[in-house]
Write an enzyme that holds these catalytic residues in place. Sequence first.
Site, short mmCIF file in Angstrom:
data_model
loop_
_atom_site.label_atom_id
_atom_site.label_comp_id
_atom_site.label_asym_id
_atom_site.label_seq_id
_atom_site.Cartn_x
_atom_site.Cartn_y
_atom_site.Cartn_z
N SER A 64 0.55 -1.07 -0.03
CA SER A 64 -0.13 -0.43 -0.06
C SER A 64 0.57 0.87 -0.04
O SER A 64 1.89 1.35 0.54
CB SER A 64 -1.38 -0.51 1.67
OG SER A 64 -2.05 -1.22 1.17
N1 SAH Z 1 -1.40 -4.84 3.75
C1 SAH Z 1 -0.45 -5.04 2.91
C2 SAH Z 1 -1.50 -4.65 1.56
C3 SAH Z 1 -1.21 -6.12 1.24
S1 SAH Z 1 -2.49 -5.49 -0.94
C4 SAH Z 1 1.41 -4.60 3.26
O1 SAH Z 1 1.19 -4.04 3.79
O2 SAH Z 1 2.16 -4.44 1.84
C5 SAH Z 1 -3.50 -7.00 0.14
C6 SAH Z 1 -3.20 -7.60 0.80
O3 SAH Z 1 -4.83 -8.60 0.83
C7 SAH Z 1 -3.16 -9.20 -0.80
O4 SAH Z 1 -1.35 -9.54 -0.37
C8 SAH Z 1 -3.30 -10.15 -1.17
O5 SAH Z 1 -3.95 -11.53 -1.58
C9 SAH Z 1 -4.54 -10.03 0.20
N2 SAH Z 1 -6.02 -11.22 0.03
C10 SAH Z 1 -6.88 -10.56 -0.88
N3 SAH Z 1 -7.91 -10.90 -0.10
C11 SAH Z 1 -7.67 -12.00 0.94
C12 SAH Z 1 -8.83 -12.23 1.50
N4 SAH Z 1 -9.54 -12.78 1.61
N5 SAH Z 1 -7.91 -13.02 3.25
C13 SAH Z 1 -6.52 -13.38 3.18
N6 SAH Z 1 -5.70 -11.71 2.38
C14 SAH Z 1 -6.07 -11.06 1.46
#
Ligand code: SAH
Length: 215
Positions: A64
């Site tokens: 993000s």
């Molecule tokens: N917090 C992260 C942002 C990652 S983007 C950071 O600081 O880098 C969002 C993430 O959510 C992705 O890695 C994706 O694989 C995950 N995601 C999407 N749907 C999900 C679900 N149902 N359960 C767990 N993770 C999920």
Amino acid sequence: MIDNYKHKGMRRRLVEEVKAKGITDAGVLDAIGKIPRHLFMDSSFENFAYQDVPFPIGSGQTISQPYTVGFQSQLLNIKKGDKVLEVGTGSGYQAIVLVEMGAKVFSIERQRKLYDRTRKLMHDMGYMAKLFYGDGYKGLPSYAPFDKIIVTAGAPEVPKQLLKQLKVGGLLVIPVGGDEGQVMYSISRISEMDFEQKTHGDFAFVPMLKNRARD
Ligand code: SAH
């Protein structure tokens, strides 16, 4: 894993940038100033690590934007010792911002590759967050209830299981919406049965997906 004066200088400028955009929580700014964000990304992209932009981290996912991490972390109003559930571990950066702010962090990721990579990174860096491979829609019933829950993927609707796993007096921060973008919600649990929600503007996250195998 090198963190040198050049990285530290870029980090100081990033802190000033997110501050200018409206992040005021001292704990959040300290954490962004302290954490070597470049180590959460592929080393060939380290010059992008301290720009205020989201960035691809593989498996079709993104780390993000620092401002967004700051915004969600600020909304969570973290107190030392808060038990926090994060849905969407991704690179692990958001989780570690919360750890630096004094939270006990539990984080779920549904992509095996990302989960494995981030687990290793956190271990190598000596950071303490408990990571889980699984479906964030289900939360973590065996560790509930949580003081705070943060979802870092765009949710088509607010998952009922997450509301259930919130303490009375607790807070859920979640971007709700589809592919065209999401609205940031903060939802407080004011009693066993009652929730109060507020909205905080538009954001663009990768989608929160239902649990289907994707490895
Ligand atoms: N917090 C992260 C942002 C990652 S983007 C950071 O600081 O880098 C969002 C993430 O959510 C992705 O890695 C994706 O694989 C995950 N995601 C999407 N749907 C999900 C679900 N149902 N359960 C767990 N993770 C999920």
